[in-house]
Design a protein around this motif. Structure first.
Motif, short mmCIF file in Angstrom:
data_model
loop_
_atom_site.label_atom_id
_atom_site.label_comp_id
_atom_site.label_asym_id
_atom_site.label_seq_id
_atom_site.Cartn_x
_atom_site.Cartn_y
_atom_site.Cartn_z
N ASN C 139 67.37 -32.10 3.29
CA ASN C 139 67.19 -32.82 2.04
C ASN C 139 66.19 -33.96 2.14
N ARG C 140 65.63 -34.15 3.33
CA ARG C 140 64.65 -35.21 3.50
C ARG C 140 63.35 -34.81 2.82
N LEU C 141 62.66 -35.81 2.26
CA LEU C 141 61.35 -35.52 1.68
C LEU C 141 60.35 -35.27 2.80
N GLN C 143 57.28 -36.14 2.69
CA GLN C 143 56.47 -37.34 2.76
C GLN C 143 56.83 -38.17 3.99
N GLY C 144 55.83 -38.53 4.78
CA GLY C 144 56.06 -39.40 5.91
C GLY C 144 56.40 -38.68 7.20
N LEU C 145 56.51 -37.36 7.16
CA LEU C 145 56.77 -36.63 8.41
C LEU C 145 55.49 -36.55 9.22
N SER C 146 55.63 -36.49 10.51
CA SER C 146 54.44 -36.38 11.36
C SER C 146 53.80 -35.01 11.16
N THR C 147 52.53 -34.93 11.51
CA THR C 147 51.80 -33.68 11.33
C THR C 147 52.49 -32.53 12.06
N ALA C 148 52.98 -32.84 13.25
CA ALA C 148 53.61 -31.77 14.04
C ALA C 148 54.84 -31.24 13.31
N ASN C 149 55.65 -32.15 12.80
CA ASN C 149 56.84 -31.72 12.08
C ASN C 149 56.47 -30.91 10.84
N GLN C 150 55.43 -31.36 10.18
CA GLN C 150 54.99 -30.61 9.00
C GLN C 150 54.54 -29.21 9.40
N GLY C 271 58.69 -49.87 12.73
CA GLY C 271 59.54 -49.69 13.90
C GLY C 271 59.37 -48.38 14.64
N ARG C 272 58.27 -47.65 14.41
CA ARG C 272 58.13 -46.36 15.08
C ARG C 272 57.61 -46.53 16.50
N PHE C 273 57.10 -47.71 16.82
CA PHE C 273 56.77 -47.99 18.22
C PHE C 273 57.06 -49.47 18.47
N GLY C 290 52.40 -37.68 25.06
CA GLY C 290 53.80 -37.86 24.68
C GLY C 290 54.24 -36.67 23.86
N LEU C 291 55.54 -36.57 23.67
CA LEU C 291 56.04 -35.47 22.86
C LEU C 291 55.75 -35.76 21.40
N VAL C 292 55.83 -34.71 20.65
CA VAL C 292 55.66 -34.86 19.21
C VAL C 292 56.65 -35.89 18.66
N GLY C 293 56.16 -36.81 17.86
CA GLY C 293 57.04 -37.81 17.27
C GLY C 293 57.28 -39.00 18.17
N ALA C 294 56.50 -39.11 19.24
CA ALA C 294 56.72 -40.23 20.15
C ALA C 294 56.18 -41.54 19.61
N GLY C 295 55.42 -41.48 18.54
CA GLY C 295 54.91 -42.70 17.94
C GLY C 295 53.47 -43.00 18.28
N ARG C 296 52.78 -42.01 18.83
CA ARG C 296 51.39 -42.25 19.24
C ARG C 296 50.49 -42.50 18.04
N THR C 297 50.64 -41.65 17.03
CA THR C 297 49.78 -41.78 15.86
C THR C 297 49.97 -43.15 15.21
N GLU C 298 51.22 -43.56 15.06
CA GLU C 298 51.48 -44.86 14.44
C GLU C 298 50.87 -45.99 15.26
N PRO C 338 40.95 -40.02 12.47
CA PRO C 338 42.37 -39.80 12.18
C PRO C 338 42.83 -38.38 12.47
N GLU C 339 44.14 -38.27 12.53
CA GLU C 339 44.78 -37.02 12.87
C GLU C 339 44.60 -35.96 11.77
N ASP C 340 44.71 -36.41 10.53
CA ASP C 340 44.71 -35.46 9.41
C ASP C 340 43.38 -35.55 8.67
N ASP C 423 42.43 -39.44 17.44
CA ASP C 423 43.77 -38.88 17.36
C ASP C 423 43.64 -37.37 17.19
N GLU C 424 44.06 -36.65 18.18
CA GLU C 424 43.92 -35.19 18.18
C GLU C 424 42.48 -34.78 17.83
N PRO C 425 41.52 -35.14 18.67
CA PRO C 425 40.12 -34.96 18.28
C PRO C 425 39.67 -33.51 18.22
N1 ATP Z 1 56.80 -42.38 6.65
C1 ATP Z 1 57.70 -41.94 7.53
N2 ATP Z 1 59.01 -41.94 7.19
C2 ATP Z 1 59.92 -41.50 8.06
N3 ATP Z 1 59.64 -41.05 9.31
C3 ATP Z 1 58.35 -41.02 9.70
C4 ATP Z 1 57.33 -41.46 8.83
N4 ATP Z 1 56.16 -41.32 9.49
C5 ATP Z 1 56.46 -40.83 10.70
N5 ATP Z 1 57.77 -40.64 10.84
C6 ATP Z 1 58.45 -40.18 12.04
O1 ATP Z 1 58.19 -41.11 13.07
C7 ATP Z 1 58.03 -40.47 14.33
C8 ATP Z 1 56.74 -40.89 15.01
O2 ATP Z 1 55.63 -40.22 14.37
P1 ATP Z 1 54.14 -40.15 14.94
O3 ATP Z 1 53.33 -39.40 13.95
O4 ATP Z 1 53.72 -41.52 15.29
O5 ATP Z 1 54.31 -39.31 16.24
P2 ATP Z 1 53.20 -38.86 17.28
O6 ATP Z 1 53.63 -39.24 18.62
O7 ATP Z 1 51.88 -39.25 16.83
O8 ATP Z 1 53.38 -37.35 17.19
P3 ATP Z 1 52.49 -36.31 16.50
O9 ATP Z 1 51.29 -37.00 16.00
O10 ATP Z 1 52.23 -35.36 17.57
O11 ATP Z 1 53.34 -35.79 15.42
C9 ATP Z 1 58.10 -38.99 14.00
O12 ATP Z 1 59.39 -38.53 14.32
C10 ATP Z 1 57.88 -38.89 12.52
O13 ATP Z 1 58.57 -37.81 11.96
#
Ligand code: ATP
Ligand code: ATP
Ligand code: MG
Ligand code: MG
Lengths: 286, 324, 496, 324
Positions: C139-141, C143-150, C271-273, C290-298, C338-340, C423-425
């Protein structure tokens, strides 16, 4: 019953004519110690029905109703009467649900006089343009009727062009007259069905560079148009007794509430106004 | 685990049904407005006045449902006010000039309204004219046609029962027109929430290309949505005819702006893909209550314009702020 | 395996032209049930175009297709879906304002009694995601998911289609190793069910793991077909680029000791990193793994001023320049690729030239005026320099994905920055181009630029970095030197 | 090679300067319209009438430049008609009621107009209110304020030279107001085509996020664009005051729709990022010529509405069709 609180439903306060009636009602009611609640329908019939509903919830003792839209809607009067509240219609009346009395300027007669006057100034002959108000509205129909009568009585007058405005506005009067003069540069008579249209036409004449004297008639006797008329900005108008209409409406409301019956129609003449007598009306608007 | 799961699922479903999707801000706004009016004027919080408010929003409410769909798919319909007028005039002309029964007039009006919507929709899908322009064109055309039918004159003289549908309160409560509006609300809400067509509208609004790739017939749905908007504008025209007991070609002038304002105040995003009917109902109520309240307070019409502008801006800004 | 089955789909003489330009010159291709055909080729070779024709997204200019023996000419995606073709597009196609579940089922909502069955939708979506190792509430939107999750949601969408033929256009471009393996498990499962699969990727090391056959395209034509995936990568690359490729990664120069960029106690506003500290030296390439979602992009977005910073600071050559906006960062000489690219890198319906000019308008201007000629000239130079296949006045959306990525890189490197963050060049970039991007990166470092490279491709970070910082769950898990870094040591830190 | 290269580069530059960017369809439309009117009425193709058309488009033309910027960045400004009225009233009040020189009145009007634009812009950038809503709110507020200044009355009695600025044709040709419009056109066009600020507007319209990451100060530029739109609406108000020799709170009603229509007919895309001033000028001319021509032909206002709607739709559809 005694009138303590009066509802005033106005068509459109953006038009000077209605604004003046409103001021007339409010000032006179104040003298009599009557409270007035005013609502403005901005020319929309539906809004007006809603507003009259709102007035009725506020326990008004009489309703002064200036119908919005091209012609009068019956519903507001009907709603008020259903609650036993007397209705004074002003300016427009609905055939199927007339007010307890109806007050208006005699549009046809007054327009006849304005047109007769400007045609006379032009020597009883010449080409003529008419700039109408919003097509299909009661004043537009009546004023056209009156003016056509004056034209009919002067076979030397030829109505070469006519065009309708949507908002009776000066900007429209200017553009329309400019364009019509373009097509008919030898026009000598213009009738604008409102002072705004006439003022626009005067401007149009000035800028089209036509050589001949063009005689311009208007209608309404707006407070802003009269000083210009006095200085010869245009040639004639019919000054409606706006304040008078307002006062008469309040009086009628009081009488109706007291149980009197009034004539179905109370038509007030518009005063033919020319640069000579405009000063009087500027000093005190009837 | 199962014990806590079950009620939660139940709660989820309810929350889901009445999801305000971005309309909690406006809901609070409506509440504040009502409290303020109840305190400042005795006339406001009476059954009679509240029923009046319901009466007064019927036209806006019915149109706003169609507009919600249109805005949801990322479009806009500027023609609703004019289509309302055109439908009115067609009904009046068919019934009172041609002399058919009123039912036939209503049917004719709805067909013409649907046709106007279809033309807008086809201009958008087939000829790629942006919605703003195609419906602006339709606004001008429909207004012109409405005027041409009777050369600018109104038509009166409907049977007495016709107008009474808008005023007799059955059970002291519901007029037929209000009931009609409620039915439109429920159907509009249900379609959007529970049918795959309704869900597709969200997808189209989110991205027409994604929707197309997912196999949704975007063109057909788009035309359909404008037809619905047209039909509802026509229906609103008939309701307005009942309220006025006459039909006028000038009716509904600038209603499109009110309708769009109501929908957007209710949290539906102009960029499409977000929003819903519950929010729209709140938006319609805010506008209705505001108008009614300002009249009851006796605020001068010029000041009313300023107040309405400020409230619209505040209602939407509050929502945007809350989101951050 | 049933490789001698008759094909589910065959293409004969498929051509496609955009305006006067023909981009496919008569493609023949057969896909049989239960086989994975890898479709390889340089950027712009026409792989996506072939897929789009099969999936009914674009019509071919000429040629024929047969589906299970019958003529097949989908007029729109619906026809293809109804026939049993599923496709994951190269560009992510999710609706940000809808829930994950709705995105998975868009256009084919499960129904009960004619109404959308939300519960089934949620449960099914959940199941699909969990198969890929993704445990997100349906049920989560989006919006805001990382590219990998998308990307994983996009895959889940395709996997739940029950398609007879599945086209995966670069599904792993945004994924890390673990996710990729989970995807492969799913592909093997589908294969066993007799689904035919077209697999497009630029990660050639994946091909051997998953493909049964390899088809290589070049400049809109099929140039070679290998009946087994057991082909040396070198051979495949030669077929792709038409020449032999000497090496992938360039030799790295020696960075100077002098730190250029210092990050101290940096914590993101969302707070993602948290509490990240490192310094990048002049001429150094600093990898972030790092693994997907590790916070590198942020993290890197914050350094480039794109996201707000809660606390900590960024120093450039000793000066505190903690940026408040991308404008601040750019002024100090920090740029971010940028990544996207679609949402953050390019205005897709503007020309390449304009896209390259946007961040460099001050440079493009002559005597304060930006003329069309100056824009074209500036862009033309950079198009050549970065080997973009395209004309300056072409719209960005007419380029193949890889070439779009090059435009984004060109746009940022055109301004001679002091710190470059990528970021992911090489997301979606072909081998040949990739090695030239690595050369560019190494060249930047040699000129004394400090470079940060974020990548989910472990081989890439290892091959191109002097040092590697590994992130895990928003914290920095450690910084490894070139000498001590390898898959094992990085993965240990990443999962710590 | 070099021989063919050189002239081509020169040609490129010229084509580039007058780039119609999506306005060739409308240009053809304008041409067809003019030919048709020249054939069907003698009065149309005369120097005097064409100068009249120029006079009549001054207000629309000036506002359309600001609106082009707004639409280019993907926004919309519904407040222009009301801001025009407010600026007019401020000028009239300052000059004729408070008795300051007209110059002071004009300055005050432009400041108020700029302020209105700034408020719209800040609502959009700071409070995230969609442009449609923030400018709709501003439309209501500015109209209310314009009315409140004189309680709905118009103001007359400006010096004679004031109105003559709109009517004396210097060199038999240019009135001051037309010259002003031409200056606005040239500056507007130059800024957009040749400055980095102008280019940035395209980037913002294409994608605000990409523009922001490219180091463009999107918020500042956005507010700036709405300020420019406000100021130009104010300037248009002053021009209208010259044309009318009076100021009225009702002026400019629904002008926003005309302005938007002119801009979009001229090929500027409502989704932002595409279009330009040359196209807008063509759009303004189409609307001006159409109005003028229909009046010359004596077409009834009801039929005019239909014709205008059809022409708008055709002009935009033709362009969309050409693109495919
Ligand atoms: N706007 C948002 N709202 C909620 N969660 C978010 C939002 N943006 C990112 N996230 C979550 O925060 C975590 C960190 O995301 P980030 O994109 O920084 O990861 P990453 O290490 O760059 O991985 P990748 O780029 O490979 O996906 C991820 O789990 C992501 O789903
Ligand atoms: N809409 C379009 N208009 C014009 N040309 C196009 C369009 N779409 C694609 N092309 C061209 O078609 C060719 C093939 O593109 P395609 O996207 O199929 O390449 P690809 O093999 O998928 O490359 P990549 O590996 O970069 O994704 C490219 O030269 C591209 O520029
Ligand atoms: Mg591709
Ligand atoms: Mg990332």
């Amino acid at each position: 019953a005694e009138v303590k609180r009066l509802g005033l439903a106005v068509t459109n306060l953006q038009a000077d004519y209605f604004n003046q009636i409103k001021i007339g009602v409010e000032e006179y009611a104040k003298e009599l110690g009557i409270e007035v609640i005013t609502v403005d329908a901005k020319n929309d019939g539906a809004t007006q029905v809603s507003q009259v509903q709102d007035l009725l919830t506020q326990d008004i003792d009489a309703l002064i109703y200036l119908p919005a839209g091209a012609a009068a809607a019956a519903v507001p009067a009907r709603l008020a009467k259903a609650q036993g509240i007397p209705v004074v219609n002003v300016d427009r009346n609905a055939d199927d649900e007339p007010g307890d009395t109806f007050i208006a300027t005699d549009n046809a007669t007054s327009a006849y006089e304005v047109c007769k006057h400007v045609i006379g100034l032009a020597g009883g002959a010449g080409k003529m343009i008419m700039i109408h108000g919003q097509k299909g509205t009661t004043p537009e129909v009546e004023r056209t009727k009156g003016c056509m009568q004056a034209i009919g009585e002067n076979p030397g007058v030829e109505l070469v062009a006519q065009q309708w405005s949507n908002q009776w506005s000066q900007a429209e009067g200017l553009d329309i007259s400019q364009n019509l003069l373009q097509a008919n540069p030898d026009v000598t008579i213009i009738f604008g069905q409102a002072d705004g249209l006439a003022l626009g036409a005067a401007q149009g004449v000035k800028v089209s560079g036509v050589e001949q004297r063009v005689y311009i008639g208007g209608f309404d006797g707006d407070t802003t148009a009269l000083p210009i008329l006095a200085e010869g900005g245009f040639d004639a108008t019919a000054t409606q007794q706006v304040r008078g209409i307002g006062r008469l409406a309040v009086d009628s409301a009081v009488k109706l509430a007291a149980g009197e019956t009034l004539p179905a129609e109370q038509l007030l003449p518009g005063y033919l106004t020319t640069p000579e007598n405009a000063g009087e009306y500027v000093a005190e608007h009837p | 685990m199962t014990m806590t799961q079950a009620p939660q699922a139940g709660r989820m479903r309810l929350a889901d049904m009445f999801s305000l999707s971005g309309a909690t801000g406006p809901l609070i706004g409506l509440f504040v407005l009502c409290v303020f009016l109840s305190v400042s004027t005795d006339a406001f919080f009476t059954l009679r006045n509240l029923l009046n408010v319901l009466d007064q929003i019927t036209v806006l409410g019915i149109m706003a449902v169609g507009m919600t769909y249109v805005i949801l798919i990322g479009g806009i319909d500027l023609a609703v006010g004019s289509v309302l007028a055109l439908a009115m005039m067609v009904m009046g002309y068919t019934a009172n000039v041609l002399g058919y029964p009123i039912g036939v007039g209503i049917a004719a009006a709805l067909v013409v309204a649907a046709f106007s919507g279809a033309v807008s929709g086809l201009m958008i899908t087939l000829f790629r004219v942006p919605a703003f322009i195609s419906t602006l064109a339709m606004m001008s055309i429909a207004r012109g046609l409405a005027n041409m039918i009777t050369d600018g004159q109104q038509i009166v003289g409907f049977p007495a029962w016709f107008s009474m549908l808008a005023f007799i309160r059955h059970g002291g409560f519901l007029t037929v027109t209000v009931a009609l509006m409620l039915v439109v609300f429920v159907l509009g809400w249900f379609y959007l929430r529970y049918t795959s067509g309704g869900r597709s509208l969200y997808a189209i609004g989110g991205s027409p290309e994604v929707a197309r790739l997912a196999g949704i017939n975007v063109s057909l749905m788009t035309v359909g949505v404008y037809v619905v908007s047209g039909v509802l504008a026509g229906l609103a025209g008939i309701v307005l005819a009942m309220r006025l007991d006459s039909v006028q070609p000038t009716a509904g002038f600038t209603y499109e702006l009110d309708t769009i304002a109501a929908v957007v105040i209710g949290g539906t995003s102009l960029s499409g893909g977000q929003g819903g009917i519950i929010g729209t109902i709140i938006g319609v109520l805010i506008i209705g209550v505001l108008r009614n309240g300002l009249n009851l307070l006796g605020v001068s019409p010029f000041t009313q314009a300023v107040v309405i502008g400020v409230v619209i801006a505040l209602a939407v800004a509050a929502e945007a702020f809350k989101k951050r | 395996m049933t490789s001698d089955n008759s094909p589910i789909l065959s293409l004969k003489g498929i051509r496609k032209s955009y305006g006067p330009i023909e981009v496919l010159h008569g493609i023949d291709l057969d896909i049989r049930p239960g086989e994975v055909v890898a479709l390889l080729g340089e950027n712009g070779a026409g792989k996506s175009t072939v897929s789009k024709i099969i999936s009914g997204t674009v019509p071919p200019s000429s040629g024929e297709m047969t589906w299970q023996g019958a003529p097949y000419a989908p007029a729109n995606p619906r026809d293809a879906i109804d026939a049993g073709v599923g496709m994951i597009h190269q560009e992510l196609l999710l609706l940000p304002h809808l829930t994950i579940a709705e995105n998975v089922f868009v256009g084919r909502y499960p129904r009960r009694n004619g109404l959308v069955d939300r519960r089934t939708m949620r449960d099914e979506a959940s199941r699909g995601l969990r198969r890929l190792g993704l445990d997100l509430p349906p049920n989560r939107l989006v919006q805001g998911l990382s590219t990998a999750n998308q990307q994983l949601i996009e895959i889940a969408k395709a996997l739940t289609l029950n398609a007879r033929l599945l086209i995966l256009d670069e599904p792993t471009a945004a994924l890390g190793g673990e996710e990729t393996q989970r995807l492969f498990d799913q592909i093997r499962r589908l294969k066993a069910d007799g689904v035919g699969i077209i697999y497009i990727s630029h990660r050639l090391e994946e091909i051997r793991q998953i493909a049964d056959r390899v088809v290589v395209m070049r400049d809109g034509a099929k140039v070679q077909e290998f009946d087994s995936a057991d082909v040396p990568v070198r051979t495949i690359v030669e077929a792709m680029v038409g020449r032999s490729l000497e090496r992938m990664f360039p030799a790295l120069g020696q960075p100077s000791a002098e730190p250029v960029l210092e990050v101290q106690g940096l914590t993101g506003a969302n707070g993602r990193f948290r509490d990240v500290n490192f310094a990048v030296r002049k001429g150094e390439i600093f990898g972030i793994a790092g693994l997907v979602g590790a916070g590198r992009t942020e993290l890197v977005r914050a350094i480039a001023g794109a996201d707000p910073i809660a606390s900590g600071s960024v120093h450039l050559e000793g000066q505190d320049i903690t940026p408040k906006s991308p404008r601040d960062a750019i002024r100090s000489g920090i740029v971010l690729v940028p990544e996207d690219r679609k949402l953050q890198g390019l205005v897709l319906d503007h020309s390449i030239a304009e896209n390259i000019a946007y961040p460099n308008l001050a440079q493009v201007a002559q005597a304060g005026l930006v003329t069309g000629g100056a824009v074209q000239g500036f862009a033309g130079h950079n198009i050549k320099r970065f080997g973009v296949k395209g004309q300056g006045n072409q719209n960005a959306n007419e380029l193949s994905g890889g070439n779009q990525q090059k435009v984004v890189i060109a746009k940022w490197l055109a301004r001679n920055p002091r710190v470059v963050v990528l970021d992911e060049p090489t997301r979606g970039i072909d081998v040949g181009a990739r090695s030239s991007i690595y050369d560019i990166i190494a060249g930047l470092a040699a000129e004394g630029v400090a470079v940060i490279v974020v990548s989910s491709d472990l081989e890439e970070v290892l091959g191109v970095s002097h040092r590697i910082m590994v992130m895990a769950a928003g914290r920095q898990a450690g910084i490894l030197d070139y000498a001590e870094a390898n898959d094992v040591s990085v993965m240990e830190l990443a999962t710590a």
